[in-house]
Design an enzyme around this catalytic site. Structure first.
Site, PDB file in Angstrom:
ATOM      1  N   GLY A 256      38.790  44.377  30.069  1.00  0.00           N
ATOM      2  CA  GLY A 256      40.306  45.303  29.936  1.00  0.00           C
ATOM      3  C   GLY A 256      41.104  44.581  28.943  1.00  0.00           C
ATOM      4  O   GLY A 256      40.516  44.026  27.933  1.00  0.00           O
TER       5      GLY A 256
ATOM      6  N   ILE B 185      43.112  41.821  29.372  1.00  0.00           N
ATOM      7  CA  ILE B 185      42.706  40.504  28.948  1.00  0.00           C
ATOM      8  C   ILE B 185      41.362  40.185  28.557  1.00  0.00           C
ATOM      9  O   ILE B 185      41.175  39.354  27.730  1.00  0.00           O
ATOM     10  CB  ILE B 185      43.032  39.860  30.348  1.00  0.00           C
ATOM     11  CG1 ILE B 185      44.541  40.167  30.805  1.00  0.00           C
ATOM     12  CG2 ILE B 185      42.726  38.386  30.115  1.00  0.00           C
ATOM     13  CD1 ILE B 185      44.786  39.645  32.311  1.00  0.00           C
TER      14      ILE B 185
ATOM     15  N   ARG C 240      40.339  36.745  40.074  1.00  0.00           N
ATOM     16  CA  ARG C 240      40.879  36.654  41.453  1.00  0.00           C
ATOM     17  C   ARG C 240      39.695  35.861  42.020  1.00  0.00           C
ATOM     18  O   ARG C 240      38.516  35.871  42.107  1.00  0.00           O
ATOM     19  CB  ARG C 240      40.998  37.779  42.367  1.00  0.00           C
ATOM     20  CG  ARG C 240      42.313  38.481  41.809  1.00  0.00           C
ATOM     21  CD  ARG C 240      43.533  37.957  42.546  1.00  0.00           C
ATOM     22  NE  ARG C 240      44.693  38.752  42.054  1.00  0.00           N
ATOM     23  CZ  ARG C 240      45.777  38.316  41.414  1.00  0.00           C
ATOM     24  NH1 ARG C 240      45.521  37.417  40.497  1.00  0.00           N
ATOM     25  NH2 ARG C 240      46.664  39.108  41.152  1.00  0.00           N
TER      26      ARG C 240
ATOM     27  N   GLU D 265      43.833  30.555  48.260  1.00  0.00           N
ATOM     28  CA  GLU D 265      44.631  29.748  47.656  1.00  0.00           C
ATOM     29  C   GLU D 265      45.845  29.564  48.573  1.00  0.00           C
ATOM     30  O   GLU D 265      46.178  30.456  49.163  1.00  0.00           O
ATOM     31  CB  GLU D 265      44.963  30.722  46.368  1.00  0.00           C
ATOM     32  CG  GLU D 265      43.964  30.732  45.418  1.00  0.00           C
ATOM     33  CD  GLU D 265      44.488  31.461  44.180  1.00  0.00           C
ATOM     34  OE1 GLU D 265      45.929  31.762  43.795  1.00  0.00           O
ATOM     35  OE2 GLU D 265      43.483  31.830  43.365  1.00  0.00           O
TER      36      GLU D 265
ATOM     37  N   HIS E  72      45.798  28.140  39.809  1.00  0.00           N
ATOM     38  CA  HIS E  72      46.302  29.627  39.478  1.00  0.00           C
ATOM     39  C   HIS E  72      47.150  29.355  38.326  1.00  0.00           C
ATOM     40  O   HIS E  72      48.459  30.020  38.805  1.00  0.00           O
ATOM     41  CB  HIS E  72      46.708  30.232  40.514  1.00  0.00           C
ATOM     42  CG  HIS E  72      46.355  31.791  40.148  1.00  0.00           C
ATOM     43  ND1 HIS E  72      46.157  32.789  41.414  1.00  0.00           N
ATOM     44  CD2 HIS E  72      46.445  32.545  39.210  1.00  0.00           C
ATOM     45  CE1 HIS E  72      46.150  33.995  40.643  1.00  0.00           C
ATOM     46  NE2 HIS E  72      46.409  33.657  39.373  1.00  0.00           N
TER      47      HIS E  72
HETATM   48  O1  A2R Z   1      34.852  49.151  35.273  1.00  0.00           O
HETATM   49  P1  A2R Z   1      35.825  49.631  34.137  1.00  0.00           P
HETATM   50  O2  A2R Z   1      34.867  50.390  33.043  1.00  0.00           O
HETATM   51  O3  A2R Z   1      36.656  50.450  34.632  1.00  0.00           O
HETATM   52  O4  A2R Z   1      36.315  48.256  33.373  1.00  0.00           O
HETATM   53  C1  A2R Z   1      37.096  47.388  33.932  1.00  0.00           C
HETATM   54  C2  A2R Z   1      36.807  46.168  34.770  1.00  0.00           C
HETATM   55  N1  A2R Z   1      36.235  46.603  36.087  1.00  0.00           N
HETATM   56  C3  A2R Z   1      35.176  46.414  36.651  1.00  0.00           C
HETATM   57  N2  A2R Z   1      34.112  45.899  35.934  1.00  0.00           N
HETATM   58  C4  A2R Z   1      32.853  45.802  36.736  1.00  0.00           C
HETATM   59  N3  A2R Z   1      32.981  46.035  37.943  1.00  0.00           N
HETATM   60  C5  A2R Z   1      33.694  46.362  38.671  1.00  0.00           C
HETATM   61  N4  A2R Z   1      33.922  46.995  39.983  1.00  0.00           N
HETATM   62  C6  A2R Z   1      35.028  46.762  37.994  1.00  0.00           C
HETATM   63  N5  A2R Z   1      36.334  47.210  38.252  1.00  0.00           N
HETATM   64  C7  A2R Z   1      37.180  47.176  37.091  1.00  0.00           C
HETATM   65  O5  A2R Z   1      37.526  45.398  34.595  1.00  0.00           O
HETATM   66  C8  A2R Z   1      38.145  46.867  33.043  1.00  0.00           C
HETATM   67  O6  A2R Z   1      37.334  46.500  31.803  1.00  0.00           O
HETATM   68  C9  A2R Z   1      38.486  45.577  33.575  1.00  0.00           C
HETATM   69  C10 A2R Z   1      39.906  45.277  33.964  1.00  0.00           C
HETATM   70  O7  A2R Z   1      40.600  45.676  32.900  1.00  0.00           O
HETATM   71  P2  A2R Z   1      42.287  45.931  32.983  1.00  0.00           P
HETATM   72  O8  A2R Z   1      42.531  47.033  33.923  1.00  0.00           O
HETATM   73  O9  A2R Z   1      42.786  46.096  31.819  1.00  0.00           O
HETATM   74  O10 A2R Z   1      42.999  44.632  33.541  1.00  0.00           O
HETATM   75  P3  A2R Z   1      43.528  43.273  32.866  1.00  0.00           P
HETATM   76  O11 A2R Z   1      44.946  43.661  32.554  1.00  0.00           O
HETATM   77  O12 A2R Z   1      42.803  43.025  31.968  1.00  0.00           O
HETATM   78  O13 A2R Z   1      43.677  42.463  34.183  1.00  0.00           O
HETATM   79  C11 A2R Z   1      42.560  42.121  34.870  1.00  0.00           C
HETATM   80  C12 A2R Z   1      42.665  41.272  35.977  1.00  0.00           C
HETATM   81  C13 A2R Z   1      44.114  41.470  36.991  1.00  0.00           C
HETATM   82  O14 A2R Z   1      43.876  42.404  37.868  1.00  0.00           O
HETATM   83  C14 A2R Z   1      44.293  40.498  37.664  1.00  0.00           C
HETATM   84  O15 A2R Z   1      43.511  40.074  38.966  1.00  0.00           O
HETATM   85  C15 A2R Z   1      43.821  39.156  36.526  1.00  0.00           C
HETATM   86  O16 A2R Z   1      43.173  39.926  35.792  1.00  0.00           O
HETATM   87  O17 A2R Z   1      44.713  38.464  36.315  1.00  0.00           O
END
Ligand code: A2R
Length: 311
Positions: free
Chosen positions: A144, A146, A222, A251, A269
């Protein structure tokens, strides 16, 4: 002035801006639950169910962080309450943390630094050789905001980039629909998905063993994404080579077994923890709350709540 409930700590700058527009109550003190219209919290503390229940007139919970798995967004949506977070402003910082963890692990900088500082260099001679961090096959779990920033920074290290998400993205990297397949194909996995039930223990024993005895697991997402007990066992048994971790399941507790391993790098963290990025995150939290006061709209709702934000 409207009443704001503060859960956890906020910066001095946040407090100064918020105090101009809200009466601030700290959770833990007596607070007038019925009067609370806004809540400020963070990704670690979230909003406890009892607080949500008590503050029936709360319209917004603004969280200081991008991950919001500690907030029951379904319960918030059900009562028409907006939840906000701080996406984008921390992308580069968390990506830098991921890269630094990778470099520190490969180049063994922590023990090299101790070797220099302790006088061991003079006493015992040169430090042992380390592993090159250049030209590695790196799998990003979650591509996503990050994850993409991590991929961009990895290009400087000539990485061959792979990724696993639930759906493929329009990027020039190798997609793996199956996480174990990706683990077999790469030398490093960097976890950067959201937390919560859907991603809990995605990195399990099978994934770690597929990554293998020379493999490196990096987690800046996480703690819940990695099965920590299985990680300890895999490292102890030599089924997984190395780990570099900024986040943990309980944590601020870190398993003693991890603390005693020299093939592990541990951080408390601090992925987004610089003055500059925390200031940007703090400003966005306050912007969300003040925007709601002034216009009824918030700036960065979490996706689950976006439909509640007036257009
Ligand atoms: O799965 P997709 O196509 O929706 O892609 C999202 C992916 N993602 C997963 N990948 C595999 N299995 C899953 N169950 C799953 N759920 C979500 O994670 C997407 O590519 C990525 C999340 O990206 P963003 O929503 O843009 O989040 P960001 O801003 O990159 O932050 C990620 C996490 C935060 O939620 C905090 O926990 C940590 O970084 O600081």
């Amino acid at each position: 002035m409207p009443d704001l409930l503060q859960i956890g700590g906020i910066t001095g700058d946040m407090r100064a801006r918020l105090a101009e527009r809200f009466t601030i109550h700290q959770m833990g003190d007596d607070y007038p639950a019925d009067a609370i219209t806004h809540i400020v919290t963070n990704g670690h503390d979230g909003v406890p169910a009892a607080v949500l229940e008590a503050c029936q007139n709360a319209k917004v919970a603004a969280s200081y962080g991008v991950g919001y798995d500690a907030i029951d967004t379904n319960a918030c949506v059900a009562r028409g309450m907006l939840v906000t977070h701080t996406p984008d402003v921390l992308n580069q910082e968390v990506a830098t943390t991921a890269i630094m963890l990778m470099l520190t692990s490969f180049r063994n900088f922590l023990s090299d630094e101790a070797h220099a500082r302790s006088g061991a260099w003079e006493r015992d001679g040169n430090a042992p050789l380390s592993r090159s961090a250049d030209g590695r096959r790196v799998g990003i779990l979650g591509l996503g905001r990050i994850g993409q920033a991590i991929a961009d920074k990895l290009k400087a290290f000539d990485a061959d980039i792979h990724y696993h998400t639930r759906s493929p993205k329009d990027v020039p990297y190798t997609y793996h629909a199956d996480l174990v397949d990706m683990a077999r194909a790469v030398e490093v996995i960097i976890c950067i998905t959201p937390g919560g039930a859907a991603t809990r223990h995605l990195i399990n024993r099978e994934v770690m063993e597929a990554l293998g005895p020379d493999g490196t697991l990096i987690n800046v997402s996480r703690g819940s994404v990695v099965d920590e007990a299985a990680l300890v066992t895999a490292l102890q048994d030599g089924k997984l080579g190395y780990a570099a971790l900024d986040v943990f399941e309980q944590e601020p507790k870190i398993p003693d077994a991890l603390k005693s391993m020299s093939n592990v790098v541990l951080l408390p963290h601090v992925g987004s923890g610089t003055h500059e990025t925390r200031a940007a995150m703090g400003n966005l939290v306050v912007d969300n709350l003040l925007s709601h006061l002034d216009t009824g709209r918030v700036v960065t709702p979490v996706p689950e709540c976006a439909h509640l934000n007036p257009s």
